[in-house]
Enzyme design. Structure first.
Site, PDB file in Angstrom:
ATOM      1  N   CYS A  36       0.604  -1.143   0.067  1.00 23.85           N
ATOM      2  CA  CYS A  36      -0.123   0.114   0.032  1.00 23.85           C
ATOM      3  C   CYS A  36       1.074   1.313   0.086  1.00 23.85           C
ATOM      4  CB  CYS A  36      -0.763  -0.051   1.295  1.00 23.85           C
ATOM      5  SG  CYS A  36      -1.905   1.313   1.604  1.00 23.85           S
ATOM      6  N   GLY A  37       0.288   2.337  -0.449  1.00 25.55           N
ATOM      7  CA  GLY A  37       1.099   3.647  -0.541  1.00 25.55           C
ATOM      8  C   GLY A  37       1.424   3.912   0.876  1.00 25.55           C
TER       9      GLY A  37
END
Length: 166
Positions: A36-37
């Site tokens: 995930c970012g």
């Protein structure tokens, strides 16, 4: 009274963990993902764990693959990722659903206790955070964009509160 201690979750190693073992601690519960970012937040979560662990504080990580399939690994892969990339020492639990009909009971409780923006209960993305008081009640919910270091003031305020009577 409703509190986190009524729940049990499976550890990343596959063992049942009654959350009552964290009784009297300030807890930060986070749904996590390795692709995930927001994944770099693991570093900030680990820093909080190291800073406050001696003061009855724990981060509890709950991997989830419901948002963009950003946690595709199995328990062994998740454990290896957390150890090699971020040296995570806080408790990590088995991958769970945090929304929808198969949501873990813990997350159904958390989201009903502290709805998000505009009163919506659903978790919107990875790294949504819930800060809990020593008595097991939910103090506050934080958006995925809230960096772990931004929680220090709230954590310190809760740690300064007296521990509940046994």
């Amino acid at each position: 009274m409703s509190h986190v201690y009524q729940f049990e979750a499976e550890s990343l190693a596959g063992r049942p963990v009654p959350l009552s073992q964290f009784r009297g601690k300030v807890l930060l519960i986070v749904n996590t993902a390795s692709e995930c970012g927001f994944t770099p937040q693991y570093a900030g979560l680990q820093a909080l764990q190291e800073t406050y662990a001696g003061q009855d504080f724990d981060v509890l990580g709950f991997p989830c693959n419901q948002f963009g399939k950003q946690e595709p690994g199995d328990a062994e892969q998740i454990a290896q990722f957390c150890d090699t990339r971020f040296r995570v020492s806080f408790p990590m639990f088995a991958k769970i659903d945090v929304k929808g009909p198969a949501a873990h009971p813990l997350y159904r409780w958390l989201t009903s206790e502290k709805p998000g923006v505009l009163g919506t209960e659903a978790i919107k993305w990875n790294f949504t955070k819930f800060l809990l008081r020593r008595d097991g009640s939910v103090f506050k919910r934080y958006a995925p964009t809230t960096k772990p270091e931004e929680l220090k003031r709230d954590i310190e305020a809760l740690l300064a509160e007296p521990a509940p009577a046994a």
